[in-house]
Scaffold this motif. Structure first.
Motif, PDB file in Angstrom:
ATOM      1  N   ASN A 222       0.843  -1.201   0.000  1.00 51.46           N
ATOM      2  CA  ASN A 222       0.000   0.000   0.000  1.00 51.46           C
ATOM      3  C   ASN A 222       0.876   1.247   0.000  1.00 51.46           C
ATOM      4  O   ASN A 222       2.101   1.185   0.186  1.00 51.46           O
ATOM      5  CB  ASN A 222      -0.990  -0.014   1.167  1.00 51.46           C
ATOM      6  N   SER A 223       0.263   2.393  -0.203  1.00 52.26           N
ATOM      7  CA  SER A 223       1.018   3.627  -0.405  1.00 52.26           C
ATOM      8  C   SER A 223       1.856   4.005   0.810  1.00 52.26           C
ATOM      9  O   SER A 223       3.006   4.446   0.668  1.00 52.26           O
ATOM     10  CB  SER A 223       0.065   4.771  -0.762  1.00 52.26           C
ATOM     11  N   SER A 224       1.318   3.824   2.017  1.00 52.49           N
ATOM     12  CA  SER A 224       2.070   4.208   3.214  1.00 52.49           C
ATOM     13  C   SER A 224       3.300   3.324   3.397  1.00 52.49           C
ATOM     14  O   SER A 224       4.377   3.810   3.779  1.00 52.49           O
ATOM     15  CB  SER A 224       1.176   4.134   4.456  1.00 52.49           C
ATOM     16  N   ASN A 225       3.179   2.029   3.107  1.00 50.05           N
ATOM     17  CA  ASN A 225       4.332   1.142   3.219  1.00 50.05           C
ATOM     18  C   ASN A 225       5.381   1.443   2.159  1.00 50.05           C
ATOM     19  O   ASN A 225       6.587   1.317   2.406  1.00 50.05           O
ATOM     20  CB  ASN A 225       3.894  -0.316   3.115  1.00 50.05           C
ATOM     21  N   ILE A 226       4.929   1.848   0.984  1.00 48.58           N
ATOM     22  CA  ILE A 226       5.879   2.210  -0.065  1.00 48.58           C
ATOM     23  C   ILE A 226       6.643   3.467   0.327  1.00 48.58           C
ATOM     24  O   ILE A 226       7.863   3.570   0.108  1.00 48.58           O
ATOM     25  CB  ILE A 226       5.162   2.390  -1.412  1.00 48.58           C
ATOM     26  N   ILE A 227       5.956   4.433   0.912  1.00 45.98           N
ATOM     27  CA  ILE A 227       6.631   5.656   1.369  1.00 45.98           C
ATOM     28  C   ILE A 227       7.719   5.310   2.389  1.00 45.98           C
ATOM     29  O   ILE A 227       8.845   5.817   2.326  1.00 45.98           O
ATOM     30  CB  ILE A 227       5.606   6.634   1.972  1.00 45.98           C
ATOM     31  N   GLN A 240      16.146   9.904  -4.061  1.00 51.39           N
ATOM     32  CA  GLN A 240      14.721   9.781  -4.370  1.00 51.39           C
ATOM     33  C   GLN A 240      14.448   8.552  -5.233  1.00 51.39           C
ATOM     34  O   GLN A 240      14.141   8.653  -6.421  1.00 51.39           O
ATOM     35  CB  GLN A 240      14.230  11.047  -5.092  1.00 51.39           C
ATOM     36  N   PRO A 241      14.565   7.353  -4.660  1.00 52.78           N
ATOM     37  CA  PRO A 241      14.218   6.157  -5.444  1.00 52.78           C
ATOM     38  C   PRO A 241      12.734   6.152  -5.774  1.00 52.78           C
ATOM     39  O   PRO A 241      11.911   6.655  -4.999  1.00 52.78           O
ATOM     40  CB  PRO A 241      14.587   5.005  -4.504  1.00 52.78           C
ATOM     41  N   THR A 242      12.382   5.616  -6.905  1.00 54.57           N
ATOM     42  CA  THR A 242      10.974   5.522  -7.278  1.00 54.57           C
ATOM     43  C   THR A 242      10.320   4.393  -6.489  1.00 54.57           C
ATOM     44  O   THR A 242      10.996   3.550  -5.897  1.00 54.57           O
ATOM     45  CB  THR A 242      10.815   5.235  -8.775  1.00 54.57           C
ATOM     46  N   ARG A 243       9.004   4.372  -6.520  1.00 54.11           N
ATOM     47  CA  ARG A 243       8.301   3.294  -5.818  1.00 54.11           C
ATOM     48  C   ARG A 243       8.585   1.948  -6.465  1.00 54.11           C
ATOM     49  O   ARG A 243       8.699   0.935  -5.774  1.00 54.11           O
ATOM     50  CB  ARG A 243       6.794   3.585  -5.748  1.00 54.11           C
ATOM     51  N   VAL A 244       8.720   1.912  -7.803  1.00 51.18           N
ATOM     52  CA  VAL A 244       9.042   0.662  -8.484  1.00 51.18           C
ATOM     53  C   VAL A 244      10.435   0.183  -8.086  1.00 51.18           C
ATOM     54  O   VAL A 244      10.649  -1.008  -7.813  1.00 51.18           O
ATOM     55  CB  VAL A 244       8.933   0.827 -10.013  1.00 51.18           C
ATOM     56  N   VAL A 247      10.275  -1.230  -4.417  1.00 46.87           N
ATOM     57  CA  VAL A 247       9.579  -2.518  -4.327  1.00 46.87           C
ATOM     58  C   VAL A 247      10.388  -3.616  -5.005  1.00 46.87           C
ATOM     59  O   VAL A 247      10.554  -4.721  -4.466  1.00 46.87           O
ATOM     60  CB  VAL A 247       8.173  -2.407  -4.947  1.00 46.87           C
ATOM     61  N   LEU A 248      10.929  -3.327  -6.178  1.00 45.65           N
ATOM     62  CA  LEU A 248      11.687  -4.344  -6.915  1.00 45.65           C
ATOM     63  C   LEU A 248      12.957  -4.731  -6.161  1.00 45.65           C
ATOM     64  O   LEU A 248      13.332  -5.910  -6.124  1.00 45.65           O
ATOM     65  CB  LEU A 248      12.026  -3.832  -8.312  1.00 45.65           C
ATOM     66  N   ALA A 249      13.635  -3.770  -5.562  1.00 47.89           N
ATOM     67  CA  ALA A 249      14.854  -4.069  -4.809  1.00 47.89           C
ATOM     68  C   ALA A 249      14.558  -5.026  -3.657  1.00 47.89           C
ATOM     69  O   ALA A 249      15.312  -5.979  -3.408  1.00 47.89           O
ATOM     70  CB  ALA A 249      15.480  -2.782  -4.284  1.00 47.89           C
ATOM     71  N   LEU A 250      13.449  -4.795  -2.962  1.00 48.23           N
ATOM     72  CA  LEU A 250      13.092  -5.658  -1.838  1.00 48.23           C
ATOM     73  C   LEU A 250      12.773  -7.078  -2.319  1.00 48.23           C
ATOM     74  O   LEU A 250      13.227  -8.073  -1.721  1.00 48.23           O
ATOM     75  CB  LEU A 250      11.901  -5.073  -1.080  1.00 48.23           C
ATOM     76  N   ILE A 251      12.005  -7.192  -3.389  1.00 45.62           N
ATOM     77  CA  ILE A 251      11.672  -8.514  -3.927  1.00 45.62           C
ATOM     78  C   ILE A 251      12.934  -9.218  -4.415  1.00 45.62           C
ATOM     79  O   ILE A 251      13.128 -10.425  -4.174  1.00 45.62           O
ATOM     80  CB  ILE A 251      10.639  -8.385  -5.061  1.00 45.62           C
ATOM     81  N   TRP A 252      13.795  -8.487  -5.091  1.00 49.21           N
ATOM     82  CA  TRP A 252      15.054  -9.049  -5.588  1.00 49.21           C
ATOM     83  C   TRP A 252      15.879  -9.616  -4.436  1.00 49.21           C
ATOM     84  O   TRP A 252      16.392 -10.730  -4.498  1.00 49.21           O
ATOM     85  CB  TRP A 252      15.815  -7.963  -6.341  1.00 49.21           C
ATOM     86  N   CYS A 361      11.881  -8.622 -14.651  1.00 52.31           N
ATOM     87  CA  CYS A 361      10.780  -7.782 -14.154  1.00 52.31           C
ATOM     88  C   CYS A 361      10.178  -6.953 -15.272  1.00 52.31           C
ATOM     89  O   CYS A 361      10.884  -6.386 -16.106  1.00 52.31           O
ATOM     90  CB  CYS A 361      11.282  -6.856 -13.045  1.00 52.31           C
ATOM     91  N   THR A 362       8.865  -6.895 -15.263  1.00 50.35           N
ATOM     92  CA  THR A 362       8.110  -5.998 -16.145  1.00 50.35           C
ATOM     93  C   THR A 362       7.183  -5.152 -15.283  1.00 50.35           C
ATOM     94  O   THR A 362       6.442  -5.696 -14.459  1.00 50.35           O
ATOM     95  CB  THR A 362       7.262  -6.793 -17.159  1.00 50.35           C
ATOM     96  N   SER A 363       7.237  -3.851 -15.453  1.00 48.71           N
ATOM     97  CA  SER A 363       6.345  -2.967 -14.705  1.00 48.71           C
ATOM     98  C   SER A 363       5.221  -2.473 -15.605  1.00 48.71           C
ATOM     99  O   SER A 363       5.469  -1.882 -16.660  1.00 48.71           O
ATOM    100  CB  SER A 363       7.118  -1.768 -14.148  1.00 48.71           C
ATOM    101  N   TRP A 364       3.975  -2.742 -15.167  1.00 47.13           N
ATOM    102  CA  TRP A 364       2.803  -2.224 -15.860  1.00 47.13           C
ATOM    103  C   TRP A 364       2.201  -1.043 -15.091  1.00 47.13           C
ATOM    104  O   TRP A 364       1.050  -0.673 -15.314  1.00 47.13           O
ATOM    105  CB  TRP A 364       1.750  -3.326 -15.997  1.00 47.13           C
ATOM    106  N   CYS A 365       2.976  -0.476 -14.192  1.00 48.10           N
ATOM    107  CA  CYS A 365       2.490   0.673 -13.425  1.00 48.10           C
ATOM    108  C   CYS A 365       2.330   1.887 -14.345  1.00 48.10           C
ATOM    109  O   CYS A 365       3.025   2.034 -15.343  1.00 48.10           O
ATOM    110  CB  CYS A 365       3.462   1.006 -12.297  1.00 48.10           C
ATOM    111  N   ARG A 366       1.392   2.737 -13.987  1.00 47.46           N
ATOM    112  CA  ARG A 366       1.067   3.976 -14.704  1.00 47.46           C
ATOM    113  C   ARG A 366       0.286   3.762 -15.983  1.00 47.46           C
ATOM    114  O   ARG A 366       0.028   4.736 -16.716  1.00 47.46           O
ATOM    115  CB  ARG A 366       2.321   4.818 -14.992  1.00 47.46           C
TER     116      ARG A 366
END
Length: 435
Positions: A222-227, A240-244, A247-252, A361-366
């Motif tokens: 969720n947005s608060s956890n991403i922040i 200023q890392p992006t949200r993608v 998230v991707l770094a943590l999964i990696w 990884c493929t991002s379909w965000c935005r």
């Protein structure tokens, strides 16, 4: 939960206006030629709007078929078939497949606890089906639930385009359904002139199937956890890392840690390949509604014993910047085919290398999938389904556009450890209810 999805009809939908003879051959770009013969899946779920009755179901089905036919008049190559991995042939006897299904449960039962494996039933064809290279380029399945809810399953061959192309198609289809006029929704066919097809066989690295049993899981940030996560992974090197990226770094990190534990090694190279939409990175930029595979990829590598999130996001950012500054230029300086060929050979070699972990990884965000309104409101949920392609990560927006849904496919052994990873579960919820 066991539920039955019964296909009750299957028909061919053709463009509402016949395509002129001079458009009967559509040339693939060499970027399309390199694309895998696989289907991109997309699922749109719509709760019932008001009281349910059979006439509403019939009306929705007719709206979908009629407007789909009208949309195909703009996206005419979607109604053709690939030939020799170089062209798409179209004539008025060919079209796309439209399936209608009935589901013997309420939509709420699916959305309360989504099952990535069961979601496959709402797609008209498997992602990995070989039909993607020789059969229909587009298939649509409308599944109606007992309550009147609706799931629209869309499968688009990667040969005709990428996720941005799918987004353009859905945007145009829903606009036509609402009788909206928007020039920006009309497709632009520019790729084959910029990157013309080549006349010798292109070897596309095969998808890794059947070598190990896989498991797909859905994690929601969720947005608060991403922040919070972004603040943790930020550093002097990348403030200023992006949200993608976060998230991707943590999964990696979590996937690599699981792999090393299962293999009994403390140090093992881990690589992350991330797909890049190059429409806005070329000069001059290409319109977002350009149809085709305008994709590249960069590879970031981690070899350290201790995996640090701050280091991973820096590697991801540097990979993107290097790709944008150097590789994209090659696409415009006459050696584009050589550049892409080398990139695919590198990936092919990595897939064969048992001494390294390779993730994609493929991002379909935005993308605007949540704006797909066909006359009964926007979808409650947009998703994919489970995959059989190991070490795959697909990132999508949540409905509020601020969170991220991560669809992660790993070997069953690695997933068993990732599911218990406390660092991941501190920021993401495993398969929460849609409600």
């Amino acid at each position: 939960m066991a539920n039955k999805v019964e296909i009750v009809s299957r028909e061919v939908v053709k463009p509402s206006c016949p395509t002129s003879q001079d458009l009967s051959i559509y040339k693939l770009s060499f970027l399309d030629q390199f694309a895998p013969a696989a289907y991109m899946p997309l699922l749109l779920f719509y709760p019932v709007d008001g009281d349910y009755n059979d006439s509403k179901v019939e009306n929705k089905s007719q709206v979908l078929k009629t407007t789909l036919s009208e949309t195909l008049s703009l996206f005419y190559p979607f109604a053709g078939r690939v030939k020799d991995n170089s062209i798409i042939e179209y004539n008025n006897d060919i079209g796309i497949e439209y399936l209608e299904a009935q589901v013997d449960c309420h939509l709420s039962q699916i959305l309360k606890k989504p099952d990535p494996d069961l979601l496959k039933q709402f797609l008209p064809v498997e992602v990995e089906s070989s039909r993607a290279g020789v059969g229909p380029l587009l298939l649509v399945q409308a599944s109606f639930f007992e309550c009147g809810g609706l799931a629209i399953g869309i499968s688009v061959s990667h040969k005709i385009g990428d996720a941005s192309t799918v987004n353009t198609f859905i945007k145009a289809w829903s606009a036509i359904a609402l009788r909206l006029e928007d020039e920006a929704m009309k497709p632009q066919y520019v790729l084959s002139s910029l990157y013309p097809p080549v006349n010798f066989p292109i070897k596309v690295p095969p998808m890794e199937l059947g070598k190990s049993k896989t498991a797909t899981r859905r994690y929601v940030f969720n947005s608060s956890n991403i922040i919070e996560l972004r603040s943790i992974v930020a550093s002097a090197a990348l403030q200023q890392p992006t949200r993608v990226e976060a998230v991707l770094a943590l999964i990696w990190k979590c996937a690599t840690t699981a792999s090393r534990i299962n293999l009994g090694c403390s140090t093992r190279p881990s690589l992350m390949s991330q797909m890049v939409n190059i429409r806005k990175r070329v000069i001059p930029p290409l319109p977002n509604n350009s149809v085709g595979n305008l994709l590249g990829n960069f590879i970031a590598q981690e070899e350290e014993n201790e995996i640090e999130l701050q280091s991973l996001v820096v590697k991801l950012r540097k990979g993107l910047e290097d790709y944008s500054n150097f590789e994209v230029k090659k696409l415009q300086e006459g050696d584009a085919f050589v550049s892409i060929s080398e990139a695919f050979k590198k990936i092919d070699d990595l897939l064969k290398n048992c001494e390294k972990d390779f993730y994609n990884c493929t991002s379909w965000c935005r993308f605007s999938f949540y704006h797909a309104d066909f006359g009964w409101g926007r979808p409650k949920w947009v998703s994919i389904s489970s995959l059989r392609i190991k070490n795959t990560i697909i990132l999508m927006d949540t409905r509020d556009s601020n969170g991220i849904e991560a669809w992660l496919t790993l070997s069953e052994e690695d997933m068993a450890l990732v599911e218990k990873n406390e660092e991941l579960l501190a920021f993401a919820t495993l398969n929460p209810s849609i409600y």
